[in-house]
Scaffold this active site. Structure first.
Site: not given
Lengths: 345, 158, 390
Positions: C294, C344
């Site tokens: 991430y 995102y």
């Protein structure tokens, strides 16, 4: 294109220092002269210029060019596009120099000090009303502010803020804040080349402060003692009424012994910067940017966040000795803030 | 709105549509994306239409000699485009009360300017219910403009 | 090996295009992504009986189910803590499948995060809420620390101070991700790689973070179909076996602002996820060929490499500088471009990339990608997965 860092420290040798003084002196003199005399536009507000503008920019709004439509519209007749306000008073192909134009005087002073390049950074226009055909507009200019020298992505320079006001007779019909950067190109004799930002995302706004109400904390019976403390000029730290554990941020039950009898002590207000950030963007309601926010480890051993003031962002470092002070943000809320600890305390 | 590659003809945005009313618009509403092909003709004609005769907006050789890559849009045009982008969406009777722009990278000829926008908030100013909109203009080199437009919409359909 | 290991698999993945302005509702994005994922799995909407998403998602399970014409649902669940939920949605699904609570579970996340509510901007409402989270946020937002970037920057500064890491060390993560995005046609930054110099020149967001340390803001939707490995074997794609799935919250945990622990240079919640993943899968860091880590902000990629055991504390900068995270390195990371380069979508697009690597269909395919590690949001209670080929 905004300044990346401000240079609060004095220039290092006498040459630039002298230049800076001359710039400050010119800024003071030109600002003090106030608003320039009104300079009338060449032509009254007129359909041909509006039509050219609408055609070039691709604006098909009929209130600008279609008399029939405009008659029945909210305007009751043809009007000029608000964004044309400045167009009416542009100098044209052969502008006549106005001797009392503060922009001209200030840029000349900066040229002389070696800040020869220029780039516009901001323009904020306010339209008090729509203009109609036949109205004759005049403009005044005033130098509002000169700040610098600042280090920017383009080179060292000065930000000039000018205020333009457009009048029809004595009625102000539109205003503009215009900011530009006069700078010394970064690489000496290289011509000024605006530096493109590498392709990134628009995570952020520019660093100008944005008006807005400050963010207020949620306060409940677990945390009220803290905010009552800041209002009274005290930095209060929760202390367990049974085992004495100090804890911040606080909570209703002691995580050590399970007691639900919190009390508090008043911290001496001294500590050291444990970590910190310099926030540039996006805007934070009620804050002026850039803003230093420090995580401070108190002498009592707990950490408390707060704005750090009274020091150039470049001078902040982990381990810096700081002391608390308080800043009231509204009737109910006072925030703890930090500043470098002064000697002898 | 598009400028064809030869730059000879501009297609006007046709705004025959209705004007949005205040109750129809809420903060967060996004404006449709719009792409403008920035031909040399577009740069030059808009510069002249805004009475900006600085050479960097119409003379490529001089613009390059001054360190630019090409001729580029002038600030009055950028301001005008931000206004037009919003009124195209809102309709002909929307009242524009202010346009602010912060300039980023220059928008050179032969680039494409893509405009995005959204309604940020509703505010009470000068006894009016105004919308504050954010407009972003990106070109190939990055963000060209970040603008704010203050707008008044009719409360009811006229 | 223990728990759910190996029993459930990802059989289908789907996504919308990734943009800055989708031009449609978040529900439509969720519905489109779900339909694509079910088509990919070769399953009909009527076969879905479970749904999982984020508490932050604005589309209820029932609304998505209606759009798809699904029938009865016997399992629905949501996971909290923003991007920390990503891998946990698959964990929830795998647990439901393993325990027989559901047979086919869709995990989804869809938003107009760029054209609608932007997470990168200050959201004053989160501090004022009359909830424990609102009170937690009241110790940071009113004090000027009101964006995820600023909150991560506080950790990053301490990490730099402790280990001597530099902004360039963070920048190498961005350069790598953008290099991978440059060859991924689905990435927003397709064909737009960056250099370390460009990273260094990009404007400050919150020092020590530059613009290019921060991920994009995106519109889009992603959906993932989980079913039993046994059933997945009969479906069009080879199963991406959920070898391990774990959540983690550390002691003295806050959401983005765990500033009151003894040490700020780690992410203990991710350490906890890692320990569980290795234990469940019976594997270790040496057995993983690809890492989808991430990357909302670059500094936490370094910390994850350390917490997950790929290198020692403070050594991630050398690990990265030595090329270990490149496509030909020891642990290629974010082969789709990550959230810095692709989009995102709150970590969910990372899971789909993990599936493509296991299937052997990624644009930047890593040879013999047998085991892929995927992590979820950092700085918050989080989650992780090990996906494996059979």
């Amino acid at each position: 294109m905004t300044s990346t860092a401000s240079s609060a420290t004095a220039a290092k040798d006498t040459g630039p220092a002298r230049d800076n003084e001359s710039v400050h002196a010119a800024a003071e003199r030109i600002s003090a002269a106030g608003e320039s005399r009104p300079r009338p536009g060449r032509d009254p507000v007129n359909l041909p210029m509006i039509h050219n503008w609408a055609e070039a920019l691709g604006d098909g709004n009929p209130v600008y060019t279609n008399a029939e439509y405009a008659e029945t519209s909210v305007h009751g007749g043809l009007v000029a596009p608000p964004a044309m306000a400045q167009v009416w008073t542009m100098g044209g192909l052969h502008p006549e120099p106005a001797p009392d134009d503060p922009m001209r005087a200030m840029t000349a002073a900066l040229d002389e000090a070696g800040y020869t390049s220029v780039v516009a950074t901001n323009c904020e226009q306010t339209y008090h009303r729509y203009l109609r055909h036949g109205e004759h507009v005049a403009v005044t200019t005033k130098l509002e502010e000169v700040t610098g020298p600042k280090r920017t992505g383009l080179g060292e320079g000065w930000f000039l803020t000018l205020r333009y006001t457009w009048y029809v007779d004595t009625e102000a019909v539109a205003e503009m804040m215009f900011r530009l950067l006069k700078f010394r190109p970064a690489d000496g004799d290289e011509p000024a080349r605006p530096t493109p930002e590498p392709a990134g995302d628009n995570t952020a706004d520019e660093s100008d402060p944005r008006t807005g109400s400050p963010i207020l904390p949620a306060i409940n019976r677990d945390t009220a003692y803290f905010w009552e403390g800041t209002a009274a000029g005290e930095l209060r730290i929760q202390r367990c009424g049974r085992c004495g554990l100090l804890r911040h941020p606080p909570g209703p039950m002691c995580s050590e012994c399970g007691a639900t009898k919190p009390t508090h002590l008043v911290a001496c207000g001294h500590g050291q910067v444990y970590s910190y950030v310099v926030h540039h963007r996006p805007p934070v309601p009620g804050k002026e940017l850039p803003l230093v926010i420090a995580l401070v480890e108190l002498d009592e051993g707990v950490r408390v966040l707060g704005e750090l003031h009274g020091i150039d962002p470049d001078e902040v470092h982990i381990g810096l000795d700081v002391e608390v002070f308080f800043r009231q943000v509204d009737e109910q809320v006072t925030l703890p803030c930090w500043r470098p600890r002064t000697e002898g305390k | 709105m598009l400028a064809p590659p030869n730059g000879r003809e501009m297609i006007m945005t046709v705004v025959a549509g209705r004007t949005l009313t205040a109750p129809e618009v809420v903060p967060g509403t996004a404006l449709p994306e719009e792409r403008i092909e920035v031909s040399p003709t577009f740069v030059v004609s808009t510069a002249i239409a805004t009475r900006d005769f600085q050479d960097v907006h119409h003379d490529r050789d001089l613009a390059v000699a001054k360190g630019s890559e090409d001729i580029f849009l002038n600030i009055l045009t950028t301001t005008g485009l931000v206004q037009r982008y919003v009124t195209d969406w809102a309709g002909p009777e929307a009242l524009v009360r202010g346009v602010s722009v912060k300039l980023g990278v220059p928008c050179y000829a032969h680039d494409t300017l893509t405009l995005f926008g959204q309604v940020l908030e509703q505010v009470e100013e000068s006894s009016e219910n105004r919308l504050v909109l954010e407009v972003l203009g990106r070109c190939g080199r990055g963000e060209h403009v970040r603008g704010t437009v203050r707008l008044v919409l009719p409360e009811v359909e006229s | 090996m223990s728990g759910v290991s190996g029993i459930a698999s990802i059989a289908g993945i789907g996504a919308t295009e990734f943009s800055k302005e989708s031009g449609r509702t978040e529900l439509q994005l969720a519905a489109e992504a779900t339909r694509t994922a079910l088509d990919d799995a070769g399953l009909d909407p009527s076969e879905v009986d479970g749904m999982v998403t984020f508490t932050m998602d604005t589309n209820t399970e029932t609304a998505v189910a209606r759009e798809l014409g699904m029938g009865e649902l016997s399992f629905f669940s949501r996971v909290h803590y923003g991007g920390g939920a990503a891998c946990a949605t698959v964990q929830q699904a795998a647990m439901a499948v393993t325990t027989g609570m559901a047979e086919v579970v869709v995990c989804y996340r869809a938003f107009n995060e760029r054209s609608g509510q932007r997470f990168g901007q200050v959201q004053p409402a989160v501090a004022g809420a009359a909830t424990s989270a609102g009170v937690d946020n009241s110790w940071s937002y009113p004090l000027g620390l009101g964006t995820p970037g600023a909150q991560v920057a506080m950790f990053a500064r301490r990490y730099m101070h402790t280990f001597g890491a530099t902004s360039e060390d963070f920048g190498r993560v961005a350069v790598t991700d953008r290099k991978h995005a440059a060859t991924n046609p689905n990435a927003w930054f397709y064909q737009r790689p960056i250099t370390l110099a460009e990273h260094q020149d990009s404007k400050w967001i919150t020092e020590p973070l530059h613009l290019l340390d921060c991920c994009q803001e995106s519109d889009g939707g992603v959906a993932i179909v989980v079913t039993s490995t046994e059933r997945a074997r009969d479906l069009p794609h080879p199963p991406a076996v959920v070898q391990a799935a774990a959540q983690g919250s550390g002691s003295d945990q806050f959401t983005m602002t765990s500033y009151y622990r003894d040490d700020l240079t780690g992410l203990p919640e991710m350490g906890l996820v890692g320990r569980q993943l290795w234990q469940q899968a019976g594997l270790g860091p040496q057995d993983v060929q690809v890492g989808i880590l991430y990357d909302h902000f670059t500094p936490f990629v370094l910390v994850q490499l350390e917490e997950l055991g790929f290198c020692g504390r403070g050594e991630a900068r050398d690990f990265i500088a030595d090329g270990a995270v490149e496509l030909d390195g020891r642990l290629p990371i974010n082969t789709h471009g990550g959230q810095l380069g692709e989009a995102y979508i709150h970590g969910m697009n990372g899971i789909t990339e993990g599936v493509r690597q296991v299937r052997g269909t990624a644009v930047n395919q890593v040879d013999e990608a047998h085991n892929v590690l995927v992590t979820a949001g950092t700085g918050v209670p989080t989650s992780g997965l090990v996906l494996s080929a059979e």
